[in-house]
Structures are given as structure tokens and as C-alpha cells.
Design a protein around this motif. Structure first.
Motif, PDB file in Angstrom:
ATOM      1  N   MET A 101     122.234  71.646  60.607  1.00 40.44           N
ATOM      2  CA  MET A 101     122.673  72.079  59.279  1.00 40.44           C
ATOM      3  C   MET A 101     123.222  70.899  58.476  1.00 40.44           C
ATOM      4  N   GLU A 102     123.971  70.033  59.149  1.00 42.19           N
ATOM      5  CA  GLU A 102     124.552  68.853  58.485  1.00 42.19           C
ATOM      6  C   GLU A 102     123.468  67.960  57.901  1.00 42.19           C
ATOM      7  N   GLU A 103     122.429  67.694  58.671  1.00 43.82           N
ATOM      8  CA  GLU A 103     121.352  66.821  58.194  1.00 43.82           C
ATOM      9  C   GLU A 103     120.555  67.481  57.076  1.00 43.82           C
ATOM     10  N   LEU A 104     120.316  68.787  57.164  1.00 40.83           N
ATOM     11  CA  LEU A 104     119.580  69.498  56.114  1.00 40.83           C
ATOM     12  C   LEU A 104     120.339  69.429  54.788  1.00 40.83           C
ATOM     13  N   GLU A 105     121.644  69.627  54.851  1.00 43.20           N
ATOM     14  CA  GLU A 105     122.452  69.586  53.624  1.00 43.20           C
ATOM     15  C   GLU A 105     122.561  68.165  53.074  1.00 43.20           C
ATOM     16  N   LEU A 106     122.681  67.172  53.956  1.00 38.27           N
ATOM     17  CA  LEU A 106     122.742  65.785  53.506  1.00 38.27           C
ATOM     18  C   LEU A 106     121.460  65.375  52.786  1.00 38.27           C
ATOM     19  N   ALA A 107     120.348  66.024  53.134  1.00 38.26           N
ATOM     20  CA  ALA A 107     119.059  65.732  52.495  1.00 38.26           C
ATOM     21  C   ALA A 107     118.869  66.512  51.191  1.00 38.26           C
ATOM     22  N   GLY A 108     119.905  67.253  50.784  1.00 38.44           N
ATOM     23  CA  GLY A 108     119.838  67.978  49.516  1.00 38.44           C
ATOM     24  C   GLY A 108     119.184  69.341  49.603  1.00 38.44           C
ATOM     25  N   LEU A 109     118.984  69.837  50.819  1.00 38.54           N
ATOM     26  CA  LEU A 109     118.376  71.153  50.999  1.00 38.54           C
ATOM     27  C   LEU A 109     119.453  72.232  50.979  1.00 38.54           C
ATOM     28  N   LYS A 110     119.059  73.447  50.584  1.00 40.21           N
ATOM     29  CA  LYS A 110     120.021  74.543  50.443  1.00 40.21           C
ATOM     30  C   LYS A 110     119.883  75.517  51.610  1.00 40.21           C
ATOM     31  N   LEU A 111     120.962  75.752  52.338  1.00 41.80           N
ATOM     32  CA  LEU A 111     120.953  76.690  53.450  1.00 41.80           C
ATOM     33  C   LEU A 111     121.178  78.098  52.919  1.00 41.80           C
TER      34      LEU A 111
END
Length: 264
Positions: A101-111
Motif C-alpha cells: 500500500m505504501e509503494e502504491l500511494e507513493l506512486a500517486g495511485l489511489k487506494l
């Protein structure tokens, strides 16, 4: 001198080569230190789908290794980069833990929740439960883009093998007949070609080191690199031939540990 010591770079797995979860594999750690002293370029490529680069950096440092974040390419980070390049700011539902989740959010993706997601991202989760599997099932059935961090069936831990991301991939396939549209981690070329780009080397200039034939050896062969299988993780002296027969792949070299590269 072992022939692989002529290589300029090494693509090295973490779990099963230099450590098992939080426990270092002494021979692997010693070998990496020595390779660095020789001026070899090293990148750690891990299919770990529960840890971010930050977490793995702290772990490698706790093993006594002098590494930087740029020397770590983990499936969580590579997956996030892949999706953000394909669809910046995409809405994602994931089965994964905090590291992913941390890496997805750091890449600008929305959870987001499964019913509004544009991507289903499957990663391992040690707290997987019926509700999370139900959401993953429904996301899969919606037909949205399905990306898996890695295909590992099992993962090495301190006290023996544990289920890998393949547990969730397999369950979804059994329920829906659907496989991932993309698998980012080894043996996929997606993560391996990024590793080569990071090293600035060609496949013939590197050795790929790991403990699993169907993951690490297959990854090396996918990019045309020579492969070294070490027997400090999932593959052991006892099951080596069985693994070769099962997967129909033979590594270029097999050694007891990574440090054995210096011993003959």
C-alpha cells in the motif's frame, strides 16, 4: 576463480540468499560484502510483496550490509511503477499489506474499495481473511485490469516455507478461471529489465542469484543471463533434483551458498 566472478554485476534475491525474513544468512551477507569490495555492481531484486523499499533497506542494514535504496528493486515498488506508468493516478484495490500500500500511494495511485477500482493488485497478505478474498473475487469478476506483484507459490521464512502470493492467485483462478493480466515480479521480464536498466548493464554482463528454480532461475533465463542457484532457501540438497524435474529448468550453477563462489 569461479567463472561468475568475471561478471560485472549481480542481480541477487534477498529471501533465501542473504536472509530469511529478519534473520540473516551469514554466508550470503559475507558474499555480498566481498563482491562489493571487488567493485561488482549489485542490485537486490525481491519478489517480497509485503515490504516496501524502506522496510527492506532497514532489514539489509540490520544484516550489516552497506546498501542504498537505489540498490533495491522489490516487487511492491516495481508493481507501483508499472501501474503509474500505464495509468497515472489510477484507482486500485489491493489484497496486499502496508508495504505494498505504501509503494502504491507513493506512486500517486489511489487506494479504493473493490467496486470502484480500475485495477486489482494482488499481493501476499499474512492476515488474509474471508472478507478480503470476497472483495478480491468480486473485483476479479468485474473484469478490471488484474496485476499480480509476483507468482511465488511459497516463500522462505525462519522456520520453513510459508504461502506466497500464489496462494491468492491460485484461489482466484480456481474460483474464476482468470489469471493475472500482468505479473510484475520474477520471473517476469518487467522487473528483470528494470534491474538491468538500473545497473546499466547487459544481460551477458550479469549473474542472477536466487534460491528458487521456477522464480529466480527462470527470471535469469528470461533475460538471457547466467544463473546461480543457492541451496540456502526454498531449494535444498534434498529437493534439488525434484525441483529441476518439476520445473524443467536447470541452473547454470548450483552452490551451497553465495559465499561458495569464492571457495573453489
Amino acid at each position: 576463480m569461479h567463472p561468475l566472478l568475471e561478471k560485472e554485476g549481480f542481480i541477487v534475491d534477498i529471501d533465501g540468499v542473504v536472509g530469511k525474513s529478519k534473520t540473516p544468512i551469514v554466508e550470503g551477507v559475507k558474499a555480498v560484502k566481498r563482491l562489493k569490495e571487488m567493485g561488482k555492481k549489485i542490485i537486490f531484486v525481491s519478489n517480497n510483496s509485503t515490504r516496501s523499499r524502506r522496510i527492506l533497506l532497514d532489514r539489509l542494514k540490520s544484516f550489516g550490509l552497506d546498501v542504498t535504496e537505489d540498490e533495491i528493486l522489490v516487487a511492491t515498488y516495481a508493481t507501483a511503477r508499472f501501474i503509474s506508468k500505464e495509468r497515472p493516478g489510477a484507482k486500485v484495490f489491493t489484497t496486499g499489506e502496508k508495504g505494498l500500500m505504501e509503494e502504491l500511494e507513493l506512486a500517486g495511485l489511489k487506494l479504493v474499495d473493490y467496486d470502484v477500482a480500475e485495477y486489482l493488485v494482488v499481493g501476499s497478505n499474512r492476515g488474509i481473511n474471508f472478507d478480503l478474498m470476497t472483495k478480491a473475487l468480486r473485483a476479479c469478476l468485474r473484469g478490471i485490469r488484474y496485476v499480480a506483484t509476483n507468482p511465488d507459490r511459497v516463500f522462505p521464512s525462519e522456520d520453513g516455507p510459508i504461502p506466497g502470493t500464489g496462494m491468492i492467485i491460485g484461489a482466484l483462478y480456481w474460483m474464476t478461471g482468470r489469471e493475472p493480466d500482468v505479473i510484475v515480479g520474477k520471473p517476469s521480464k518487467v522487473i528483470m529489465e528494470e534491474a538491468l536498466n538500473t545497473l546499466g548493464l547487459k544481460s551477458e554482463d550479469v549473474a542472477v542469484v536466487g534460491d528458487q528454480i521456477d522464480v529466480d532461475v527462470a527470471a535469469g533465463k528470461a533475460i538471457g543471463a547466467e544463473t546461480l542457484l543457492v541451496l540456502t532457501g526454498v531449494t535444498t540438497k534434498e529437493n534439488l533434483q525434484k525441483m529441476i524435474n518439476r520445473h524443467g529448468l536447470r541452473p547454470d550453477y548450483v552452490l551451497d551458498s553465495l559465499y561458495s563462489i569464492f571457495e573453489g
